[in-house]
Design a protein around this motif. Structure first.
Motif, mmCIF file in Angstrom:
data_model
loop_
_atom_site.group_PDB
_atom_site.id
_atom_site.type_symbol
_atom_site.label_atom_id
_atom_site.label_comp_id
_atom_site.label_asym_id
_atom_site.label_seq_id
_atom_site.Cartn_x
_atom_site.Cartn_y
_atom_site.Cartn_z
ATOM 1 N N CYS A 77 0.814 -1.213 0.000
ATOM 2 C CA CYS A 77 0.000 0.000 0.000
ATOM 3 C C CYS A 77 0.853 1.271 0.000
ATOM 4 O O CYS A 77 0.508 2.260 -0.655
ATOM 5 C CB CYS A 77 -0.968 -0.011 1.183
ATOM 6 S SG CYS A 77 -2.260 -1.273 0.997
ATOM 7 N N ILE B 137 -1.762 3.672 -1.633
ATOM 8 C CA ILE B 137 -3.130 3.200 -1.393
ATOM 9 C C ILE B 137 -3.518 3.496 0.055
ATOM 10 O O ILE B 137 -2.777 3.160 0.985
ATOM 11 C CB ILE B 137 -3.239 1.682 -1.681
ATOM 12 C CG1 ILE B 137 -2.980 1.410 -3.168
ATOM 13 C CG2 ILE B 137 -4.602 1.135 -1.259
ATOM 14 C CD1 ILE B 137 -2.770 -0.060 -3.496
ATOM 15 N N VAL C 117 -5.651 2.841 3.427
ATOM 16 C CA VAL C 117 -6.219 1.640 4.048
ATOM 17 C C VAL C 117 -7.340 2.043 5.005
ATOM 18 O O VAL C 117 -7.114 2.797 5.961
ATOM 19 C CB VAL C 117 -5.151 0.837 4.817
ATOM 20 C CG1 VAL C 117 -5.778 -0.365 5.531
ATOM 21 C CG2 VAL C 117 -4.047 0.379 3.862
#
Length: 400
Positions: free
Chosen positions: A195, A200, A202
């Motif tokens: 990630c 990205i 979470v």
């Protein structure tokens, strides 16, 4: 863990004539009221007395108007999370939410745009994928890997192979519903590495974080590192832990300022407000006074799990109970029965008199499985296991 017998979980109050969802919806969901409902994830165990006493005390004041969540309530939660799970949140990180699913929907809208991809790891709690699709985002399925011993782990290579520049958000279920895993640090660190590399965000649903059985431990995703905290939105609360879902109060922690501002744009537009006055005092009381009750509850829940496991072990070719580390949700592998998902569901309803959640509802990977909520009194657990054993005995006799 030594049992001090301060609390008695052998019986619980009847919910038959209340508006309890798991009872009120039996006819609609199962076609009959003649089932013991063991589907929706709340407990057929009395909400703790110290929570109810706090609510009664608040009711001594005759005005129930608009109220802010008191700082003391969030501070109680912050102290709990630090002490119990080793994660540090600040007061400004904390936002009220009426539910984890509501928080999840805000995160999807705040951190992605239409056409962006959102990672979900199936089989998983159905709102994970429904919420993504309802927002017209693309579902990136990274199915969990089912191991030979019946446990699950992340499929990191599959995840790496599917991510592209449109992948913006991961919905992480930790501890995992329905497979009962409390993810190990090294597993979570693999997710974190991916990630961070791909920027990205979470969204970590940690609503079952307090319901983890020794020697396992809950590792909050935000606690992994400073970098982890910078990409994580954590959903936590008392609903599952203390059987308080009806108070409709949880929280979401967003430590990173830029993420919090994005989250707040959507959050404020929806107008979450501050919840209700009775929820505030109930929430705080649970975190201030709940430690002993919770420790005894977990001993009780694990006994219930063991009772269920004993029954399943009598029919090893038909049904297997997935090993559990967290939650109070038994994940039953019924593939040995050789029934399709519709027939399997009917077996539990009409042969066992039990209303379970169908595994297929958690994604295609749940086909052949069923989820059973074992957070009930000892008396009720005895009824559940007796019904299941009798039904499996009859099935074995008929089918060899």
């Amino acid at each position: 863990m030594k049992h001090t017998n301060n609390y008695d979980f052998s019986t619980s109050a009847s919910r038959e004539d209340t508006n309890a969802e798991k009872y009120a919806l039996r006819e609609k969901l199962f076609g009959t009221n003649d089932v013991l409902p063991v589907w929706v994830a709340d407990m057929d165990i009395d909400t703790p007395d110290f929570v109810l006493e706090a609510v009664k005390k608040r009711l001594e004041h005759p005005v129930i108007g608009y109220e802010e969540v008191p700082k003391s309530a969030f501070l109680a939660q912050i102290e709990w999370m630090k002490r119990e799970h080793g994660v540090g949140f600040a007061l400004e990180d904390m936002l009220y939410s009426h539910s984890v699913v509501a928080s999840m929907n805000v995160a999807i809208e705040a951190f992605t745009q239409m056409g962006d991809k959102v990672i979900v790891q199936t089989p998983v709690y159905p709102p994970f994928f429904h919420s993504v699709m309802e927002h017209e985002r693309e579902l990136l399925k990274n199915p969990l890997k089912l191991m030979d011993d019946g446990t699950y782990t992340f499929d990191i290579e599959d995840l790496k192979s599917k991510i592209d520049e449109k992948t913006k958000l991961m919905l992480l279920c930790s501890p995992h519903n329905p497979v009962g895993r409390a993810w190990r640090r090294e597993e979570l660190e693999q997710i974190l590495e991916v990630c961070l590399k791909h920027k990205i965000v979470v969204f970590s649903d940690e609503i079952h974080s307090d319901l983890v059985y020794a020697p396992h431990a809950h590792i909050p995703f935000a606690s992994l590192s400073k970098e982890a905290k910078g990409i994580t939105v954590t959903a936590i609360g008392v609903g599952k832990t203390f059987n308080m879902a009806g108070f409709a109060m949880s929280s979401v922690a967003v430590p990173e300022r830029e993420l919090r501002e994005k989250f707040l744009k959507v959050y404020n537009r929806v107008h979450f407000a501050q919840g209700n006055a009775l929820s505030h005092v109930a929430f705080e009381a649970a975190y201030r006074e709940g430690k002993v009750w919770l420790e005894e509850l977990k001993i009780h829940l694990y006994k219930n799990f063991s009772m269920l496991d004993e029954v399943c072990k009598k029919f090893p070719h038909l049904i297997k109970l997935t090993p559990i580390e967290g939650t109070y949700l038994g994940w039953l592998d019924c593939r040995g029965m050789g029934l399709g998902d519709k027939k399997l569901r009917e077996f539990f309803i009409y042969n066992a008199g039990l209303g379970l959640s169908a595994g297929i509802s958690f994604g295609r990977e749940g086909s052949g499985f069923m989820r059973l909520n074992f957070a009930v009194s000892s008396d009720r657990m005895s009824q559940i296991t007796e019904r299941l054993q009798k039904a499996l005995e009859n099935f074995r006799e008929k089918n060899g």
